[in-house]
Design a protein around this motif. Structure first.
Motif, mmCIF file in Angstrom:
data_model
loop_
_atom_site.group_PDB
_atom_site.id
_atom_site.type_symbol
_atom_site.label_atom_id
_atom_site.label_comp_id
_atom_site.label_asym_id
_atom_site.label_seq_id
_atom_site.Cartn_x
_atom_site.Cartn_y
_atom_site.Cartn_z
ATOM 1 N N THR A 311 0.857 -1.187 0.000
ATOM 2 C CA THR A 311 0.000 0.000 0.000
ATOM 3 C C THR A 311 0.888 1.231 0.000
ATOM 4 N N SER A 312 0.606 2.177 -0.882
ATOM 5 C CA SER A 312 1.380 3.415 -0.952
ATOM 6 C C SER A 312 1.150 4.244 0.304
ATOM 7 N N LEU A 313 2.238 4.743 0.898
ATOM 8 C CA LEU A 313 2.140 5.587 2.087
ATOM 9 C C LEU A 313 2.426 7.049 1.761
ATOM 10 N N TYR A 314 2.178 7.435 0.536
ATOM 11 C CA TYR A 314 2.233 8.833 0.090
ATOM 12 C C TYR A 314 1.098 9.010 -0.907
ATOM 13 N N GLN A 315 0.681 10.233 -1.110
ATOM 14 C CA GLN A 315 -0.544 10.479 -1.875
ATOM 15 C C GLN A 315 -0.208 11.287 -3.130
ATOM 16 N N GLY A 316 -0.052 10.575 -4.251
ATOM 17 C CA GLY A 316 0.306 11.203 -5.511
ATOM 18 C C GLY A 316 -0.705 10.918 -6.604
ATOM 19 N N SER A 317 -0.208 10.620 -7.800
ATOM 20 C CA SER A 317 -1.090 10.423 -8.955
ATOM 21 C C SER A 317 -1.876 9.127 -8.894
ATOM 22 N N LYS A 318 -1.221 8.059 -8.384
ATOM 23 C CA LYS A 318 -1.853 6.742 -8.473
ATOM 24 C C LYS A 318 -1.494 5.873 -7.264
ATOM 25 N N PRO A 319 -1.865 6.308 -6.061
ATOM 26 C CA PRO A 319 -1.599 5.441 -4.903
ATOM 27 C C PRO A 319 -2.414 4.157 -5.025
#
Length: 474
Positions: A311-319
């Motif tokens: 799971t991505s722990l940063y919020q960008g284009s496509k988490p």
């Protein structure tokens, strides 16, 4: 330098840098890391629910405020994201429109529909900062006067931009070259490596072998006629024995530098001690049983083996949330003596790349390590699996320099370790191999490296690999 034109991004960049450097110095406790991961996991859930049409539907029943821990039970209440979801939903997975990205990438599409993988500045700052901090432990061993070649698969891949940016962060010059491009080709790439001269190279393991093979064909010796200190290999399966052979060919140190994908970005990176490490400020890592989808418990050695979920722990284009990578991994425990205070990671290949040979199941990584633990000095390899009178048999095909300079192959030792692990005979043969072995990064390790003659017809990935070779510059 784009951040000098945006004060908010400049502040963000400093904060990300400081966190990663602090983590690498060992200043984070288990409690502080767990609190950070829980906070960012909840933020990612809330972010994608608000901004992604797909996740707005997919996670409709998930309340980020109700997530109080990252225990297996609480995580199980959040549905997985799969590759099929990405292919079906396409741009609906994105949390930001393309106009908010700084660059567009996509998956290769060799075995399925290409999916969009745009990156905005937030994505690149997080991922490239982690790589910069991790790779600093490697490159500082070789001094400050470095010129790094970057040989990636396609122009629509993050390979060149990412490693170019990271090397710039570390103060190293970069030369991007694409040997499969008809405008470059192998001869020009080799000449560029010699003339600079390059001290390092980012490439796939297959490309490192191919460049050595082409060098020998041109009357050059990679160890004597080039100046490489370090090879940063990524994009394909890379067992320790294969990396040791690549290093021996070039007279350099070869690292398994990166585990990543276009969809999920950076999931693991190398450190100076040769281990591949997780990036726990970028991702939450889970290991599940690929059949049941249930969490895997650590063994007595603290290692978890199964399919990786991130799971991505940063919020960008496509988490991505609880993304099933389809990759089989061994996730170890943190080691106080290690280069970095993160868990170690061994990528064993795709879950579907596992093989049953002689009645024994084995991963691609372990099979490669098994058969390549003894030979050194080879320029390429491929495995053939056959069945004769109901008995599986292996043939290890090796391509070696015509003068056999630096070649050492203990055939009896190979036969012994294969018999002990798989209970099948193995034969070693020598000769020129086809360019299908260069397609591992574009298709799969198994498609590139294994010819399974027990199958009546090649499977879809093997057929795709064979088709791909006809359209590449050789």
């Amino acid at each position: 330098m784009f951040t000098v034109f945006n004060e908010e991004l400049a502040q963000l960049a400093h904060g990300i840098r400081d966190r990663h450097q602090s983590f690498a110095r060992g200043e984070w406790t288990e409690e502080s890391l767990a609190a950070h991961q829980l906070q960012e996991f909840r933020r990612t859930i809330a972010y994608v629910k608000e901004h992604s049409p797909f996740y707005g539907r997919h996670l409709a029943a998930c309340d980020p405020a109700a997530i109080t821990s990252l225990s297996a039970d609480e995580l199980a209440a959040v549905p997985f994201t799969t590759k099929d979801d990405l292919r079906r939903e396409f741009e609906a997975v994105l949390s930001l429109p393309m106009s908010k990205a700084w660059i567009f990438y996509e998956t290769t599409g060799t075995t399925g529909r290409s999916t969009p993988c745009p990156r905005n500045n937030t994505d690149s700052l997080h991922n490239n900062t982690a790589l910069t901090v991790y790779y600093d432990t490697i490159f500082r061993q070789f001094g400050d006067e470095q010129v790094i070649g970057v040989s990636g698969p396609t122009e629509l891949h993050a390979f060149g931009d990412t490693f170019g940016d990271v090397c710039r962060n570390l103060g190293h010059a970069v030369a991007k070259m694409w040997p499969h491009s008809p405008m470059v080709g192998y001869d020009r790439a080799l000449e560029t490596l010699r003339v600079l001269p390059a001290t390092g190279l980012f490439s796939t393991p297959g490309m490192a072998l191919s460049l050595a093979k082409k060098a020998y064909a041109a009357g050059l010796n990679p160890r004597r006629d080039f100046n490489l200190d370090v090879l940063m290999c990524t994009g394909e399966l890379a067992s320790p024995s294969l990396l040791e052979n690549i290093g021996a060919l070039w007279g350099a140190r070869a690292y398994n530098a990166l585990y990543a994908s276009q969809e999920a970005s950076v999931m693991g990176a190398g450190g100076a001690d040769g281990r591949l490490y997780t990036a726990p400020l970028l991702n939450l890592y889970e290991v599940i049983d690929p059949e049941s989808g249930l969490a895997v418990e650590p063994g007595a050695d603290g290692v978890r083996t199964g399919e990786l979920v991130v799971t991505s722990l940063y919020q960008g284009s496509k988490p991505l949330v609880r993304y099933r990578t389809g990759d089989l991994v061994r996730l170890g425990a943190a080691d106080p003596a290690a280069t970095l205070p993160a868990t170690s990671l061994e990528v064993l290949g795709r879950t579907r790349d596992g093989l049953v040979i002689g009645g024994h199941r084995i991963s691609g990584y372990d099979l490669e390590e098994l058969v390549l633990s003894r030979p050194r000095g080879y320029l390429d390899y491929q495995l053939v699996i056959d069945a004769v009178d109901g008995q599986d048999e292996l043939t290890l095909h090796l391509e070696v320099p015509s003068d056999r300079d630096g070649v050492s192959v203990d055939e009896s030792a190979i036969a012994e370790v294969v018999r002990e692990r798989l209970d099948v005979p193995v034969t070693v043969e020598y000769g020129t191999l086809s360019s299908v072995t260069t397609t591992g990064a574009m298709v799969s390790w198994k498609a590139a490296r294994v010819e399974d003659r027990r199958l009546a017809t090649p499977d879809g990935e093997r057929a795709a690999a064979l088709a791909l070779t006809s359209g590449r510059a050789q």
